[in-house]
Scaffold this active site. Sequence first.
Site, PDB file in Angstrom:
ATOM      1  CB  THR A   1      -0.894  -0.005   1.251  1.00  0.00           C
ATOM      2  OG1 THR A   1      -1.621  -1.225   1.269  1.00  0.00           O
ATOM      3  CG2 THR A   1      -1.855   1.167   1.243  1.00  0.00           C
TER       4      THR A   1
ATOM      5  CG  PHE B   1      -8.605  -4.365  -1.875  1.00  0.00           C
ATOM      6  CD1 PHE B   1      -8.803  -3.102  -1.325  1.00  0.00           C
ATOM      7  CD2 PHE B   1      -8.289  -4.457  -3.225  1.00  0.00           C
ATOM      8  CE1 PHE B   1      -8.703  -1.955  -2.110  1.00  0.00           C
ATOM      9  CE2 PHE B   1      -8.181  -3.320  -4.013  1.00  0.00           C
ATOM     10  CZ  PHE B   1      -8.385  -2.057  -3.464  1.00  0.00           C
TER      11      PHE B   1
ATOM     12  CB  CYS C   1      -3.738  -1.915   6.991  1.00  0.00           C
ATOM     13  SG  CYS C   1      -2.747  -3.229   6.284  1.00  0.00           S
TER      14      CYS C   1
HETATM   15  P1  NAD Z   1       5.384  -7.559   6.506  1.00  0.00           P
HETATM   16  O1  NAD Z   1       6.205  -6.681   7.359  1.00  0.00           O
HETATM   17  O2  NAD Z   1       4.692  -8.737   7.097  1.00  0.00           O
HETATM   18  O3  NAD Z   1       6.283  -8.115   5.288  1.00  0.00           O
HETATM   19  C1  NAD Z   1       7.147  -7.331   4.539  1.00  0.00           C
HETATM   20  C2  NAD Z   1       8.419  -8.133   4.271  1.00  0.00           C
HETATM   21  O4  NAD Z   1       9.223  -7.400   3.338  1.00  0.00           O
HETATM   22  C3  NAD Z   1       9.285  -8.360   5.500  1.00  0.00           C
HETATM   23  O5  NAD Z   1       9.436  -9.753   5.731  1.00  0.00           O
HETATM   24  C4  NAD Z   1      10.613  -7.669   5.145  1.00  0.00           C
HETATM   25  O6  NAD Z   1      11.749  -8.360   5.661  1.00  0.00           O
HETATM   26  C5  NAD Z   1      10.584  -7.713   3.639  1.00  0.00           C
HETATM   27  N1  NAD Z   1      11.475  -6.734   2.999  1.00  0.00           N
HETATM   28  C6  NAD Z   1      11.615  -5.419   3.263  1.00  0.00           C
HETATM   29  N2  NAD Z   1      12.501  -4.862   2.430  1.00  0.00           N
HETATM   30  C7  NAD Z   1      12.955  -5.843   1.626  1.00  0.00           C
HETATM   31  C8  NAD Z   1      13.899  -5.879   0.552  1.00  0.00           C
HETATM   32  N3  NAD Z   1      14.530  -4.786   0.132  1.00  0.00           N
HETATM   33  N4  NAD Z   1      14.129  -7.066  -0.072  1.00  0.00           N
HETATM   34  C9  NAD Z   1      13.487  -8.182   0.344  1.00  0.00           C
HETATM   35  N5  NAD Z   1      12.583  -8.202   1.342  1.00  0.00           N
HETATM   36  C10 NAD Z   1      12.317  -7.045   1.980  1.00  0.00           C
HETATM   37  O7  NAD Z   1       4.319  -6.605   5.791  1.00  0.00           O
HETATM   38  P2  NAD Z   1       2.885  -7.027   5.224  1.00  0.00           P
HETATM   39  O8  NAD Z   1       1.874  -7.033   6.303  1.00  0.00           O
HETATM   40  O9  NAD Z   1       3.039  -8.228   4.351  1.00  0.00           O
HETATM   41  O10 NAD Z   1       2.552  -5.751   4.321  1.00  0.00           O
HETATM   42  C11 NAD Z   1       3.271  -5.507   3.115  1.00  0.00           C
HETATM   43  C12 NAD Z   1       2.574  -4.371   2.378  1.00  0.00           C
HETATM   44  O11 NAD Z   1       1.226  -4.759   2.034  1.00  0.00           O
HETATM   45  C13 NAD Z   1       2.428  -3.079   3.184  1.00  0.00           C
HETATM   46  O12 NAD Z   1       2.542  -1.990   2.299  1.00  0.00           O
HETATM   47  C14 NAD Z   1       1.010  -3.153   3.702  1.00  0.00           C
HETATM   48  O13 NAD Z   1       0.458  -1.878   3.939  1.00  0.00           O
HETATM   49  C15 NAD Z   1       0.286  -3.824   2.556  1.00  0.00           C
HETATM   50  N6  NAD Z   1      -0.921  -4.573   2.944  1.00  0.00           N
HETATM   51  C16 NAD Z   1      -0.931  -5.312   4.098  1.00  0.00           C
HETATM   52  C17 NAD Z   1      -2.064  -6.045   4.414  1.00  0.00           C
HETATM   53  C18 NAD Z   1      -2.110  -6.860   5.671  1.00  0.00           C
HETATM   54  O14 NAD Z   1      -3.203  -7.289   6.033  1.00  0.00           O
HETATM   55  N7  NAD Z   1      -1.011  -7.097   6.362  1.00  0.00           N
HETATM   56  C19 NAD Z   1      -3.167  -6.049   3.563  1.00  0.00           C
HETATM   57  C20 NAD Z   1      -3.112  -5.301   2.395  1.00  0.00           C
HETATM   58  C21 NAD Z   1      -1.973  -4.571   2.087  1.00  0.00           C
HETATM   59  C1  UDX Z   2      -7.748  -4.264   6.710  1.00  0.00           C
HETATM   60  C2  UDX Z   2      -8.757  -4.192   5.556  1.00  0.00           C
HETATM   61  O1  UDX Z   2     -10.004  -4.775   5.968  1.00  0.00           O
HETATM   62  C3  UDX Z   2      -8.224  -4.916   4.340  1.00  0.00           C
HETATM   63  O2  UDX Z   2      -9.114  -4.768   3.242  1.00  0.00           O
HETATM   64  C4  UDX Z   2      -6.875  -4.327   3.987  1.00  0.00           C
HETATM   65  O3  UDX Z   2      -6.322  -5.000   2.872  1.00  0.00           O
HETATM   66  C5  UDX Z   2      -5.919  -4.400   5.150  1.00  0.00           C
HETATM   67  O4  UDX Z   2      -6.503  -3.740   6.293  1.00  0.00           O
HETATM   68  P1  UDX Z   2      -7.069  -6.124   8.484  1.00  0.00           P
HETATM   69  O5  UDX Z   2      -6.454  -4.977   9.197  1.00  0.00           O
HETATM   70  O6  UDX Z   2      -6.260  -7.337   8.234  1.00  0.00           O
HETATM   71  O7  UDX Z   2      -7.620  -5.643   7.063  1.00  0.00           O
HETATM   72  O8  UDX Z   2      -8.366  -6.614   9.293  1.00  0.00           O
HETATM   73  P2  UDX Z   2      -9.843  -6.029   9.464  1.00  0.00           P
HETATM   74  O9  UDX Z   2     -10.789  -7.152   9.421  1.00  0.00           O
HETATM   75  O10 UDX Z   2     -10.111  -4.911   8.562  1.00  0.00           O
HETATM   76  O11 UDX Z   2      -9.818  -5.497  10.968  1.00  0.00           O
HETATM   77  C6  UDX Z   2      -9.065  -4.361  11.342  1.00  0.00           C
HETATM   78  C7  UDX Z   2      -9.387  -3.999  12.778  1.00  0.00           C
HETATM   79  O12 UDX Z   2     -10.713  -3.484  12.888  1.00  0.00           O
HETATM   80  C8  UDX Z   2      -9.338  -5.188  13.753  1.00  0.00           C
HETATM   81  O13 UDX Z   2      -8.754  -4.760  14.966  1.00  0.00           O
HETATM   82  C9  UDX Z   2     -10.784  -5.546  13.949  1.00  0.00           C
HETATM   83  O14 UDX Z   2     -11.048  -6.181  15.177  1.00  0.00           O
HETATM   84  C10 UDX Z   2     -11.432  -4.166  13.891  1.00  0.00           C
HETATM   85  N1  UDX Z   2     -12.855  -4.194  13.507  1.00  0.00           N
HETATM   86  C11 UDX Z   2     -13.227  -4.666  12.294  1.00  0.00           C
HETATM   87  C12 UDX Z   2     -13.812  -3.700  14.396  1.00  0.00           C
HETATM   88  O15 UDX Z   2     -13.483  -3.259  15.500  1.00  0.00           O
HETATM   89  N2  UDX Z   2     -15.128  -3.702  14.009  1.00  0.00           N
HETATM   90  C13 UDX Z   2     -15.540  -4.152  12.800  1.00  0.00           C
HETATM   91  O16 UDX Z   2     -16.754  -4.115  12.522  1.00  0.00           O
HETATM   92  C14 UDX Z   2     -14.558  -4.661  11.910  1.00  0.00           C
END
Ligand code: NAD
Ligand code: UDX
Length: 474
Positions: free
Chosen positions: A136, A172, A282
């Site tokens: 993101t 997402f 996020c």
């Molecule tokens: P994360 O921290 O779990 O994973 C990121 C990984 O990237 C780490 O393991 C890190 O070591 C690695 N990394 C960093 N720099 C690097 C490099 N130069 N070369 C190789 N590896 C490298 O993060 P995440 O939760 O997977 O999120 C990743 C992205 O996706 C973020 O931008 C986040 O906002 C977005 N996103 C996260 C979620 C979610 O639910 N976690 C959902 C949608 C989007």
């Molecule tokens: C969120 C977005 O939903 C997802 O689309 C995006 O890609 C990443 O960020 P995530 O953070 O993994 O996902 O979980 P989500 O189910 O959205 O919950 C986020 C937080 O909101 C949690 O702490 C959850 O408990 C809280 N939540 C969610 C509430 O308190 N009330 C609700 O009705 C829904």
Amino acid sequence: MSKYKIKNICCIGAGYVGGPTMAVFAEHCKDIKITVCDINKNRIDAWNSTDIKFLPIYEPELDTLISECRNKNLFFTTDIKNSIENADMIFLSVNTPTKLKGVGAGKASDLKWVEASARQIAEFSTGHTIVVEKSTLPVRTAKTIEEILFNSQLNRSFGDSKTFSVLSNPEFLSEGSAIKDLQFPDRVLIGGQDHKAIESLANLYINWVPRNKILRTNIWSSELSKLTANAFLAQRISSINTISALCEVTEADVKQVSNAIGLDSRIGNKFLEAGPGFGGSCFQKDILNLVYLCEYYNLNEVAKYWEQVVKINEWQKNRISKLVVNSLFGTVSGKKIAILGFSFKANTNDTRNSPSIKICKDLLDEGAVLSIYDPKVDEVQIENDLNILNFDNSLNNSQDSFIYADSIEQAIQDSHAILILTEWKEFYKINWQIMFKKMKRPAWIFDTRSIIDTKEVERFGFNVWQVGNKSFDN
Ligand code: NAD
Ligand code: UDX
């Protein structure tokens, strides 16, 4: 429409997004070799561990997918150079946390990992490479990535032809339901200028996503849609949390209010559950990033509007910890409080920004003795998050520690109060009558996730507070 041939995919970043997303790609694109690489060796070792229960992240159904695809067409490695060299398409799934210092600290996203990855791609890629933003990112980040890649083209000696197309394809998925979200997405969004590259990526998704769910937009709309989606979702949670406080003083019930408003098809019934405040890696980060962008473009009123969503989230957490202290006769000093749930939501071991962290820290500051149980979060993680040692590991056994409980019963034994912070399934099945007998009197339950039947537990003798429903004064 013509397309680039995609035989090898590389994903930079083996985290909560990179791992599950590539596992689903591997399941549906069997003729493509997918390599997920990371600088974190421990993480890669965990992805490769022979015992599937040691995968680095917990996500329902993930272990089955990994067992099916790993070392067939899905590989995990620290060899970033080789993975990039061979790739026709590279997904950037690296972390983009809020900047801690420098310009924009506390709001802007830290793009150093994105930039480092772009530089690695510029150095090691060969031929034409499609670079896909999965992380993101602030709107217009693709421009920065393009500049890094384009300048690397200029620096190259004549005859060395590397070319790039940059796409935005935000993810997402929600943690805890990541595999389901990836298998059956509401939509897939692809933004870009190079139509051939857009169709190459769309062509992969077509293996499992209905065509009408694959949206094509310009690259800036795609980047901004992701931030906007998260801002709207978080806004609903902050909105219902403000109403939860009003319900508690007016004898309205927030669940009934959510149900009543959610039946309006213009509002819809999802994301209306009051709770301890949203957590996760996020929502807060992405809204603050949006706020920063608005301030950057001098849209100060817009910035303030969105910032309020985060402020209300902080307020909800503070109000819960204050409420616990006030209810227990104004002091929790030396009192054992059982904390049920530490992850930011059920079905994940992720604790990033979990409301439990802030609430536990507040209670520790007040001198409470916390006994913490979570089915998936280990004690080292809790130690790191709270920045204190578990009681057993604490050398001086000082008050600055917590008890890591292996079971619900152990957490609750001899406690004054129970604080439910995560909606894990097993908490719905607790026999409260038996638990009451294990506790000091008066015994309290603070249910921030609305999972208990308040009338029933009151009959057993508990004092009960439930978010948006039951205040002790009612
Ligand atoms: P994360 O921290 O779990 O994973 C990121 C990984 O990237 C780490 O393991 C890190 O070591 C690695 N990394 C960093 N720099 C690097 C490099 N130069 N070369 C190789 N590896 C490298 O993060 P995440 O939760 O997977 O999120 C990743 C992205 O996706 C973020 O931008 C986040 O906002 C977005 N996103 C996260 C979620 C979610 O639910 N976690 C959902 C949608 C989007
Ligand atoms: C969120 C977005 O939903 C997802 O689309 C995006 O890609 C990443 O960020 P995530 O953070 O993994 O996902 O979980 P989500 O189910 O959205 O919950 C986020 C937080 O909101 C949690 O702490 C959850 O408990 C809280 N939540 C969610 C509430 O308190 N009330 C609700 O009705 C829904």
